[in-house]
Design a protein around this motif. Structure first.
Motif, PDB file in Angstrom:
ATOM      1  N   TYR A  25      61.962 149.808  57.149  1.00 52.51           N
ATOM      2  CA  TYR A  25      62.256 149.684  58.575  1.00 52.51           C
ATOM      3  C   TYR A  25      61.093 150.235  59.393  1.00 52.51           C
ATOM      4  O   TYR A  25      60.507 151.264  59.057  1.00 52.51           O
ATOM      5  N   CYS A  26      60.745 149.537  60.458  1.00 52.32           N
ATOM      6  CA  CYS A  26      59.746 150.022  61.401  1.00 52.32           C
ATOM      7  C   CYS A  26      60.056 149.424  62.771  1.00 52.32           C
ATOM      8  O   CYS A  26      60.786 148.441  62.885  1.00 52.32           O
ATOM      9  N   SER A  27      59.523 150.005  63.809  1.00 57.20           N
ATOM     10  CA  SER A  27      59.829 149.556  65.167  1.00 57.20           C
ATOM     11  C   SER A  27      59.335 148.134  65.430  1.00 57.20           C
ATOM     12  O   SER A  27      59.942 147.398  66.215  1.00 57.20           O
ATOM     13  N   GLU A  28      58.251 147.718  64.768  1.00 56.90           N
ATOM     14  CA  GLU A  28      57.733 146.365  64.966  1.00 56.90           C
ATOM     15  C   GLU A  28      58.718 145.300  64.480  1.00 56.90           C
ATOM     16  O   GLU A  28      58.746 144.190  64.986  1.00 56.90           O
ATOM     17  N   LEU A  29      59.510 145.636  63.467  1.00 56.30           N
ATOM     18  CA  LEU A  29      60.454 144.667  62.898  1.00 56.30           C
ATOM     19  C   LEU A  29      61.887 144.891  63.365  1.00 56.30           C
ATOM     20  O   LEU A  29      62.802 144.217  62.905  1.00 56.30           O
ATOM     21  N   ASP A  84      69.119 141.173  57.507  1.00 59.29           N
ATOM     22  CA  ASP A  84      70.123 142.209  57.294  1.00 59.29           C
ATOM     23  C   ASP A  84      69.470 143.566  57.559  1.00 59.29           C
ATOM     24  O   ASP A  84      68.559 143.970  56.844  1.00 59.29           O
ATOM     25  N   MET A  85      69.947 144.266  58.576  1.00 59.89           N
ATOM     26  CA  MET A  85      69.385 145.565  58.938  1.00 59.89           C
ATOM     27  C   MET A  85      69.949 146.707  58.091  1.00 59.89           C
ATOM     28  O   MET A  85      69.719 147.873  58.392  1.00 59.89           O
ATOM     29  N   MET A  86      70.677 146.383  57.039  1.00 53.97           N
ATOM     30  CA  MET A  86      71.211 147.360  56.089  1.00 53.97           C
ATOM     31  C   MET A  86      72.011 148.464  56.790  1.00 53.97           C
ATOM     32  O   MET A  86      71.698 149.649  56.713  1.00 53.97           O
ATOM     33  N   ASN A  87      73.041 148.043  57.511  1.00 55.32           N
ATOM     34  CA  ASN A  87      73.964 148.944  58.221  1.00 55.32           C
ATOM     35  C   ASN A  87      73.287 149.799  59.284  1.00 55.32           C
ATOM     36  O   ASN A  87      73.781 150.860  59.638  1.00 55.32           O
ATOM     37  N   SER A 117      65.681 150.342  55.651  1.00 56.12           N
ATOM     38  CA  SER A 117      65.110 149.114  55.112  1.00 56.12           C
ATOM     39  C   SER A 117      65.713 147.898  55.806  1.00 56.12           C
ATOM     40  O   SER A 117      66.760 147.988  56.450  1.00 56.12           O
ATOM     41  N   ILE A 118      65.029 146.771  55.644  1.00 54.27           N
ATOM     42  CA  ILE A 118      65.481 145.489  56.200  1.00 54.27           C
ATOM     43  C   ILE A 118      65.381 144.459  55.087  1.00 54.27           C
ATOM     44  O   ILE A 118      64.351 144.374  54.405  1.00 54.27           O
ATOM     45  N   LYS A 119      66.443 143.675  54.897  1.00 53.38           N
ATOM     46  CA  LYS A 119      66.414 142.575  53.936  1.00 53.38           C
ATOM     47  C   LYS A 119      66.314 141.267  54.712  1.00 53.38           C
ATOM     48  O   LYS A 119      67.115 140.998  55.591  1.00 53.38           O
ATOM     49  N   GLU A 150      49.907 135.487  63.780  1.00 53.68           N
ATOM     50  CA  GLU A 150      50.189 136.629  62.918  1.00 53.68           C
ATOM     51  C   GLU A 150      50.699 137.780  63.777  1.00 53.68           C
ATOM     52  O   GLU A 150      50.102 138.130  64.793  1.00 53.68           O
ATOM     53  N   TYR A 151      51.825 138.361  63.345  1.00 51.20           N
ATOM     54  CA  TYR A 151      52.470 139.411  64.131  1.00 51.20           C
ATOM     55  C   TYR A 151      52.379 140.780  63.452  1.00 51.20           C
ATOM     56  O   TYR A 151      51.975 141.760  64.064  1.00 51.20           O
ATOM     57  N   PHE A 152      52.764 140.849  62.172  1.00 48.65           N
ATOM     58  CA  PHE A 152      52.819 142.137  61.490  1.00 48.65           C
ATOM     59  C   PHE A 152      52.705 141.909  59.986  1.00 48.65           C
ATOM     60  O   PHE A 152      53.250 140.951  59.458  1.00 48.65           O
ATOM     61  N   SER A 153      52.011 142.798  59.314  1.00 44.78           N
ATOM     62  CA  SER A 153      51.850 142.701  57.873  1.00 44.78           C
ATOM     63  C   SER A 153      52.240 144.034  57.239  1.00 44.78           C
ATOM     64  O   SER A 153      51.930 145.102  57.777  1.00 44.78           O
ATOM     65  N   CYS A 154      52.935 143.964  56.107  1.00 44.10           N
ATOM     66  CA  CYS A 154      53.374 145.178  55.421  1.00 44.10           C
ATOM     67  C   CYS A 154      53.627 144.858  53.949  1.00 44.10           C
ATOM     68  O   CYS A 154      53.491 143.721  53.520  1.00 44.10           O
ATOM     69  N   TYR A 155      54.025 145.863  53.198  1.00 42.09           N
ATOM     70  CA  TYR A 155      54.349 145.671  51.791  1.00 42.09           C
ATOM     71  C   TYR A 155      55.836 145.423  51.632  1.00 42.09           C
ATOM     72  O   TYR A 155      56.654 145.923  52.413  1.00 42.09           O
ATOM     73  N   THR A 156      56.184 144.650  50.596  1.00 42.12           N
ATOM     74  CA  THR A 156      57.560 144.230  50.406  1.00 42.12           C
ATOM     75  C   THR A 156      57.912 144.204  48.931  1.00 42.12           C
ATOM     76  O   THR A 156      57.040 144.171  48.067  1.00 42.12           O
ATOM     77  N   TYR A 157      59.203 144.196  48.682  1.00 42.55           N
ATOM     78  CA  TYR A 157      59.743 143.873  47.365  1.00 42.55           C
ATOM     79  C   TYR A 157      60.323 142.480  47.485  1.00 42.55           C
ATOM     80  O   TYR A 157      61.191 142.228  48.322  1.00 42.55           O
ATOM     81  N   ALA A 158      59.821 141.546  46.700  1.00 41.81           N
ATOM     82  CA  ALA A 158      60.281 140.158  46.758  1.00 41.81           C
ATOM     83  C   ALA A 158      61.126 139.862  45.539  1.00 41.81           C
ATOM     84  O   ALA A 158      60.711 140.118  44.410  1.00 41.81           O
ATOM     85  N   GLY A 159      62.309 139.322  45.771  1.00 41.57           N
ATOM     86  CA  GLY A 159      63.191 138.965  44.680  1.00 41.57           C
ATOM     87  C   GLY A 159      63.869 137.641  44.953  1.00 41.57           C
ATOM     88  O   GLY A 159      64.067 137.264  46.104  1.00 41.57           O
TER      89      GLY A 159
END
Length: 114
Positions: free
Chosen positions: A67-71, A94-97, A102-104, A31-40
């Motif tokens: 976006y965060c430094s861990e990701l 996708d680092m969204m430009n 945000s990151i997709k 396990e590396y990092f946990s966060c909240y997401t929008y899943a589609g």
């Protein structure tokens, strides 16, 4: 980005090499990092495959996280996703430009051989 859409928990796992007591090297997912997401679901990732003579349709999932430094160094070869007790392989990031908002992460469900 609407923060209220980030309502599901996601865990990123990293592929690391560990050495056991006999000096054997093994690749394991930790396990590396946990966060909240929008899943589609992603209609452009829908594909069909032949599995044991049966045509199986697989839909890919797209996770959007803040976006965060861990990701910031997330890639498809060293990381994978755990979401709702399922494992997903990352197909693209996708680092969204590179706006640092945000990151997709596009994923497909990991196929397990029994």
């Amino acid at each position: 980005m609407k923060i209220s859409l980030l309502n599901e928990r996601i865990t990123f796992e990293k592929n690391t090499t560990v050495v056991d007591e006999n000096a054997n090297h093994k690749n394991v997912w930790q396990e590396y990092f946990s966060c909240y997401t929008y899943a589609g679901s992603s209609s452009y990732q829908q594909k069909e495959q032949q599995v044991a003579g049966i045509t199986v349709t697989e839909n890919g999932l797209v996770f959007t996280v803040r976006y965060c430094s861990e990701l910031s160094h997330l890639d498809s070869t060293h990381f994978r996703v755990r979401f709702k007790d399922e494992t997903y392989n990352i197909t693209s990031v996708d680092m969204m430009n590179y706006k640092k908002e945000s990151i997709k992460v596009s994923c497909e469900k990991e196929r397990r051989n029994s």
